[in-house]
Design a protein around this motif. Structure first.
Motif, PDB file in Angstrom:
ATOM      1  N   ARG A  64       0.795  -1.314   0.003  1.00 13.77           N
ATOM      2  CA  ARG A  64      -0.143  -0.014  -0.110  1.00 13.77           C
ATOM      3  C   ARG A  64       0.802   1.368  -0.014  1.00 13.77           C
ATOM      4  N   GLY A  65       2.184   1.182   0.047  1.00 17.52           N
ATOM      5  CA  GLY A  65       3.202   2.324  -0.061  1.00 17.52           C
ATOM      6  C   GLY A  65       3.597   2.807   1.107  1.00 17.52           C
ATOM      7  N   ALA A  66       3.523   2.069   2.334  1.00 13.13           N
ATOM      8  CA  ALA A  66       4.104   2.698   3.434  1.00 13.13           C
ATOM      9  C   ALA A  66       5.504   2.059   3.652  1.00 13.13           C
ATOM     10  N   PRO A  67       6.432   2.875   4.144  1.00 14.07           N
ATOM     11  CA  PRO A  67       7.673   2.376   4.506  1.00 14.07           C
ATOM     12  C   PRO A  67       7.959   1.335   5.901  1.00 14.07           C
ATOM     13  N   VAL A  68       8.523   0.472   5.766  1.00 17.34           N
ATOM     14  CA  VAL A  68       8.328  -0.389   6.909  1.00 17.34           C
ATOM     15  C   VAL A  68       9.958  -0.671   7.222  1.00 17.34           C
ATOM     16  N   VAL A  69      10.312  -0.513   8.484  1.00 15.66           N
ATOM     17  CA  VAL A  69      11.643  -0.832   9.015  1.00 15.66           C
ATOM     18  C   VAL A  69      11.753  -1.838   9.894  1.00 15.66           C
ATOM     19  N   ASN A  70      12.526  -2.910   9.715  1.00 20.66           N
ATOM     20  CA  ASN A  70      13.168  -3.259   8.479  1.00 20.66           C
ATOM     21  C   ASN A  70      11.944  -3.869   7.469  1.00 20.66           C
ATOM     22  N   TRP A 164      25.066  -4.290  17.696  1.00 18.41           N
ATOM     23  CA  TRP A 164      23.835  -3.863  17.148  1.00 18.41           C
ATOM     24  C   TRP A 164      23.862  -2.628  16.331  1.00 18.41           C
ATOM     25  N   VAL A 165      23.356  -2.543  15.143  1.00 17.54           N
ATOM     26  CA  VAL A 165      23.159  -1.351  14.498  1.00 17.54           C
ATOM     27  C   VAL A 165      21.725  -0.767  14.387  1.00 17.54           C
ATOM     28  N   VAL A 166      21.962   0.603  14.551  1.00 20.56           N
ATOM     29  CA  VAL A 166      20.602   1.410  14.393  1.00 20.56           C
ATOM     30  C   VAL A 166      20.825   2.360  13.344  1.00 20.56           C
ATOM     31  N   ASP A 167      20.446   2.461  12.148  1.00 19.03           N
ATOM     32  CA  ASP A 167      20.878   3.683  11.091  1.00 19.03           C
ATOM     33  C   ASP A 167      22.043   3.729  11.253  1.00 19.03           C
ATOM     34  N   GLY A 168      23.118   2.883  11.030  1.00 18.74           N
ATOM     35  CA  GLY A 168      24.371   3.257  10.790  1.00 18.74           C
ATOM     36  C   GLY A 168      25.071   3.479  11.884  1.00 18.74           C
ATOM     37  N   GLN A 169      24.507   3.480  13.228  1.00 16.58           N
ATOM     38  CA  GLN A 169      25.315   3.614  14.572  1.00 16.58           C
ATOM     39  C   GLN A 169      25.560   2.459  15.080  1.00 16.58           C
ATOM     40  N   VAL A 205      27.204  -5.951   7.023  1.00 18.49           N
ATOM     41  CA  VAL A 205      26.213  -6.942   7.194  1.00 18.49           C
ATOM     42  C   VAL A 205      24.825  -6.211   6.638  1.00 18.49           C
ATOM     43  N   GLY A 206      24.747  -5.122   7.378  1.00 14.39           N
ATOM     44  CA  GLY A 206      23.600  -4.267   6.876  1.00 14.39           C
ATOM     45  C   GLY A 206      23.146  -4.013   5.472  1.00 14.39           C
ATOM     46  N   GLU A 207      24.390  -3.775   4.685  1.00 11.80           N
ATOM     47  CA  GLU A 207      24.383  -3.591   3.249  1.00 11.80           C
ATOM     48  C   GLU A 207      24.048  -4.772   2.492  1.00 11.80           C
ATOM     49  N   VAL A 208      24.410  -5.809   2.929  1.00 10.62           N
ATOM     50  CA  VAL A 208      24.257  -6.987   2.328  1.00 10.62           C
ATOM     51  C   VAL A 208      22.869  -7.504   2.516  1.00 10.62           C
ATOM     52  N   PHE A 209      22.161  -7.344   3.764  1.00 11.07           N
ATOM     53  CA  PHE A 209      20.921  -8.080   3.884  1.00 11.07           C
ATOM     54  C   PHE A 209      19.933  -6.893   4.183  1.00 11.07           C
ATOM     55  N   GLY A 210      20.218  -5.515   3.399  1.00  9.35           N
ATOM     56  CA  GLY A 210      19.281  -4.739   3.303  1.00  9.35           C
ATOM     57  C   GLY A 210      18.438  -4.331   4.513  1.00  9.35           C
ATOM     58  N   LEU A 211      19.412  -4.260   5.775  1.00 10.27           N
ATOM     59  CA  LEU A 211      18.699  -4.018   7.264  1.00 10.27           C
ATOM     60  C   LEU A 211      19.058  -2.632   7.703  1.00 10.27           C
ATOM     61  N   ASP A 212      18.228  -2.190   8.372  1.00  9.63           N
ATOM     62  CA  ASP A 212      18.427  -0.568   9.186  1.00  9.63           C
ATOM     63  C   ASP A 212      18.737  -0.877  10.640  1.00  9.63           C
ATOM     64  N   VAL A 213      17.869  -1.899  11.102  1.00  6.93           N
ATOM     65  CA  VAL A 213      18.011  -2.161  12.563  1.00  6.93           C
ATOM     66  C   VAL A 213      18.218  -3.720  12.866  1.00  6.93           C
ATOM     67  N   TYR A 214      19.771  -4.012  13.312  1.00  5.50           N
ATOM     68  CA  TYR A 214      19.789  -5.531  13.325  1.00  5.50           C
ATOM     69  C   TYR A 214      20.986  -5.737  14.247  1.00  5.50           C
ATOM     70  N   GLY A 215      21.101  -6.976  14.353  1.00  6.10           N
ATOM     71  CA  GLY A 215      22.407  -7.239  15.625  1.00  6.10           C
ATOM     72  C   GLY A 215      23.338  -8.440  14.646  1.00  6.10           C
ATOM     73  N   VAL A 216      24.505  -8.492  15.111  1.00  6.90           N
ATOM     74  CA  VAL A 216      25.273  -9.362  14.556  1.00  6.90           C
ATOM     75  C   VAL A 216      26.116  -9.932  15.565  1.00  6.90           C
ATOM     76  N   ASP A 217      25.865 -11.346  15.827  1.00  5.47           N
ATOM     77  CA  ASP A 217      26.717 -12.234  16.769  1.00  5.47           C
ATOM     78  C   ASP A 217      28.227 -12.610  16.275  1.00  5.47           C
ATOM     79  N   LEU A 218      29.161 -12.288  16.951  1.00  8.42           N
ATOM     80  CA  LEU A 218      30.381 -12.740  16.386  1.00  8.42           C
ATOM     81  C   LEU A 218      30.941 -13.635  17.602  1.00  8.42           C
ATOM     82  N   LEU A 219      31.706 -14.549  17.247  1.00  6.50           N
ATOM     83  CA  LEU A 219      32.701 -15.463  18.335  1.00  6.50           C
ATOM     84  C   LEU A 219      33.645 -14.518  18.816  1.00  6.50           C
ATOM     85  N   ASP A 220      33.922 -14.837  20.042  1.00  6.01           N
ATOM     86  CA  ASP A 220      35.329 -14.053  20.868  1.00  6.01           C
ATOM     87  C   ASP A 220      35.986 -15.251  20.981  1.00  6.01           C
TER      88      ASP A 220
END
Length: 277
Positions: A64-70, A164-169, A205-220
């Motif tokens: 219907r034309g509404a933007p949805v994040v993500n 965690w990334v929110v709008d590039g932060q 990761v956000g660029e690849v997956f098309g995400l604006d709000v997301y989390g990335v888990d890495l092994l330590d």
């Protein structure tokens, strides 16, 4: 501006804090039940819920034309650990090798130890380290109908790097791994400042997956960086500045009428559809 929250729990801390900030600025914020329906469109929707009903609603709002994040497409993609791993590795991201199993009882002669996970990522899903046949039989008894994937167990410090990334932060912490606790739940957390390389990896990761709000888990640990999970719209609990970043993202996307990563999300869906076809 009108902001809709598609969430099973609109009182979730980061959503509630962002909503309070928006309302203080004179904007209207309304909870939208994931099952819908929606009559009058808001200027932007934040998709926190990931149920089939919520995704169907998000797709309808986008139609219907509404933007949805993500976007619904990017959110749904991240729920499938096989598709997530395939896309990440195809893009050159250091994602853990992920194998499709089917049902957990169908595993034959696995190489112990390994990690078994629900194929569909969701709250309270299966994530467990399997050290031998006894543990495998136990899990098969508890999750007999659960489609799963496996990943090699990579020794580490017993902690995960959470970004965690929110709008590039980029926000971050280290959290005791759920694989290192007897309960199977992640334990205590501590503040952690990621390196520039880690932050850049999270943004990629956000660029690849098309995400604006997301989390990335890495092994330590010594094998890092190894990505083990990508999550759309995670909790981002206790991270100073995250509600402000989310509120600003909602306003910017609502004003433009186009999600920051909508184009990327469309390309993601197209690539995945081509592979499956």
């Amino acid at each position: 501006m009108r902001v809709g929250l598609i969430a099973g729990d609109p009182g979730h801390p980061v959503l509630a804090a962002a909503a309070e900030l928006l309302m203080r600025q004179g904007h209207e914020v309304a909870a939208v039940p994931p099952a819908g329906p929606v009559v009058d469109l808001a200027d932007v929707y934040l998709l926190k819920a990931r149920t089939p009903q919520a995704l169907a609603l998000a797709r309808e709002l986008e139609r219907r034309g509404a933007p949805v994040v993500n976007s619904a497409a990017a959110t749904e993609l991240c729920q499938d650990r096989v598709r997530t791993a395939d896309l990440a590795r195809a893009a050159g991201l250091p994602f853990a090798e992920t194998a499709v199993v089917g049902l957990i009882g169908e595993l034959a002669d696995p190489a112990y130890p390994f990690v078994v996970k629900s194929r569909r990522s969701r709250r309270d899903d299966l994530v467990a380290r399997v050290d031998g046949p006894d543990r495998l039989r136990e899990l098969a008894g508890r999750w007999p109908e659960e489609p799963v994937v496996t990943q090699p167990f990579v020794p580490g410090t017993g902690w995960d790097q959470k970004l965690w990334v929110v709008d590039g932060q980029v926000f971050a912490a280290r959290r005791q791994s759920e694989l290192a606790t007897s309960t199977g739940k992640s334990g205590r957390a501590e503040d952690w400042e990621p390196s520039a390389e880690r932050a850049a990896l999270a943004l990629r990761v956000g660029e690849v997956f098309g995400l604006d709000v997301y989390g990335v888990d890495l092994l330590d640990g010594p094998a890092e960086p190894v990505i083990v999970d990508v999550n759309a719209f995670p909790g981002v609990r206790g991270r100073a500045g995250a509600p402000e970043a989310l509120a600003a993202l909602a306003l910017r996307v609502g004003a433009s009428g186009v999600g920051v990563s909508c184009g990327a999300a469309s390309r993601v869906a197209a690539r995945q559809g081509a592979r499956q076809g």
